[in-house]
Design a protein around this motif. Sequence first.
Motif, short mmCIF file in Angstrom:
data_model
loop_
_atom_site.label_atom_id
_atom_site.label_comp_id
_atom_site.label_asym_id
_atom_site.label_seq_id
_atom_site.Cartn_x
_atom_site.Cartn_y
_atom_site.Cartn_z
N PRO A 1 -77.51 40.08 -9.51
CA PRO A 1 -77.97 40.54 -8.19
C PRO A 1 -79.00 39.60 -7.55
O PRO A 1 -79.03 39.43 -6.33
N VAL A 2 -79.84 38.99 -8.38
CA VAL A 2 -80.85 38.06 -7.85
C VAL A 2 -80.17 36.79 -7.34
O VAL A 2 -80.49 36.28 -6.26
N GLU B 1 -79.07 39.91 -3.72
CA GLU B 1 -79.22 41.36 -3.62
C GLU B 1 -80.66 41.79 -3.93
O GLU B 1 -81.13 42.80 -3.41
N GLN B 2 -81.32 41.04 -4.79
CA GLN B 2 -82.71 41.32 -5.15
C GLN B 2 -83.52 40.03 -5.04
O GLN B 2 -82.97 38.93 -5.17
N LEU B 3 -84.82 40.20 -4.81
CA LEU B 3 -85.70 39.04 -4.73
C LEU B 3 -86.22 38.69 -6.11
O LEU B 3 -86.36 39.54 -6.99
N ARG B 4 -86.54 37.41 -6.30
CA ARG B 4 -87.17 36.97 -7.54
C ARG B 4 -88.66 36.79 -7.31
O ARG B 4 -89.10 36.49 -6.20
N ARG C 1 -90.60 42.92 -10.72
CA ARG C 1 -89.40 43.76 -10.82
C ARG C 1 -89.77 45.23 -10.84
O ARG C 1 -89.06 46.06 -10.26
N GLN D 1 -90.31 46.46 -7.43
CA GLN D 1 -89.05 46.63 -6.71
C GLN D 1 -88.29 47.88 -7.14
O GLN D 1 -87.66 48.54 -6.32
N GLU D 2 -88.32 48.19 -8.45
CA GLU D 2 -87.56 49.32 -8.97
C GLU D 2 -88.44 50.19 -9.88
O GLU D 2 -88.20 50.29 -11.08
#
Length: 227
Positions: A174-175, A179-182, A197, A200-201
Motif C-alpha cells: 500500500p505504501v 495508498e499510505q504515506l511513509r 504508522r 495513521q492506523e
Amino acid sequence: MADVLKAARQRVPAYGCFANVHMTVEAAQDTNFAQAVNRATWVTADGVPMIWALRTLYGIRQERITGLDVLPDLLTEAAHHKLSVFFYGSTPEVLARCAAFCQQHHPTLSITGMHSPPFRPLTVAEEQQDIDTIKASDASIVFVALGCPKQEKWMATVSDRIPAVLLGIGGALPVTIGEQLRAPGWMQQAGLEWLFRLIQEPRRLIRRYFYTNTLFIWYLLRQRLSQ
C-alpha cells in the motif's frame, strides 16, 4: 539485491524475510515461527531497533534493508531484466490498484498473476491450488503480502515447491502504490517509523505496537544482562 535477482533468473526456490520488532517478538514466542525465519535464504534488519539490537548484543553494524525500500527497486529491476512477478496476498482492491500503478510506473513489467487468498487458514487442497497457480504463471519473483507471521510461515511451507524467489513484503505494497504515506526520513533514522504508522492506523496497531515494543525492550535487556 544482486543475490535475489540471480536466484530469480536461475529459478532457484528461495525466500526472504524482512525482520522487524514484531517478527522478533513472534519468533521469541513461537518456536515453529522462529524456525521458519531461520530457514529463510535471506533475513534482513527491517527497522532501526533491529540495528541497535545487533550492535548492542553482538557488535554487528548491519545495514538496514526494508521491504519498503526493496519492493520499488525490485519492480524496476524485474522490468529491466525481464523477470516476471506474481503478487500473492493483500486484498483484491489493493491488488487492482497495484496493477494500475505498475502499468503507469513500470509499463514493461510482466505481471503474470495476482491472487488474494481468504484470510482464514487454507485447506490443503486450496494451498496446493495456489502453488499450482503460481508455478503455472512462470513467475520468477513472488511478492507475498500476507502479513507477519502468516507470510513467513507460508513461505517456509511452500518454498521448496515453487521455483521462484518469495519475498515477504508485509505492508509495503500500500505504501509503494501510494495508498499510505511513509514516515519522513528523520523518523526512519530515529527508529520512529512505527510511531508514524501508529498515528495513521491507531485502532489497528495500538495494542500490537505497545505489546510488541515493550516485549522487545524486555527481551533485549534480558539478553544483554545475561551476557
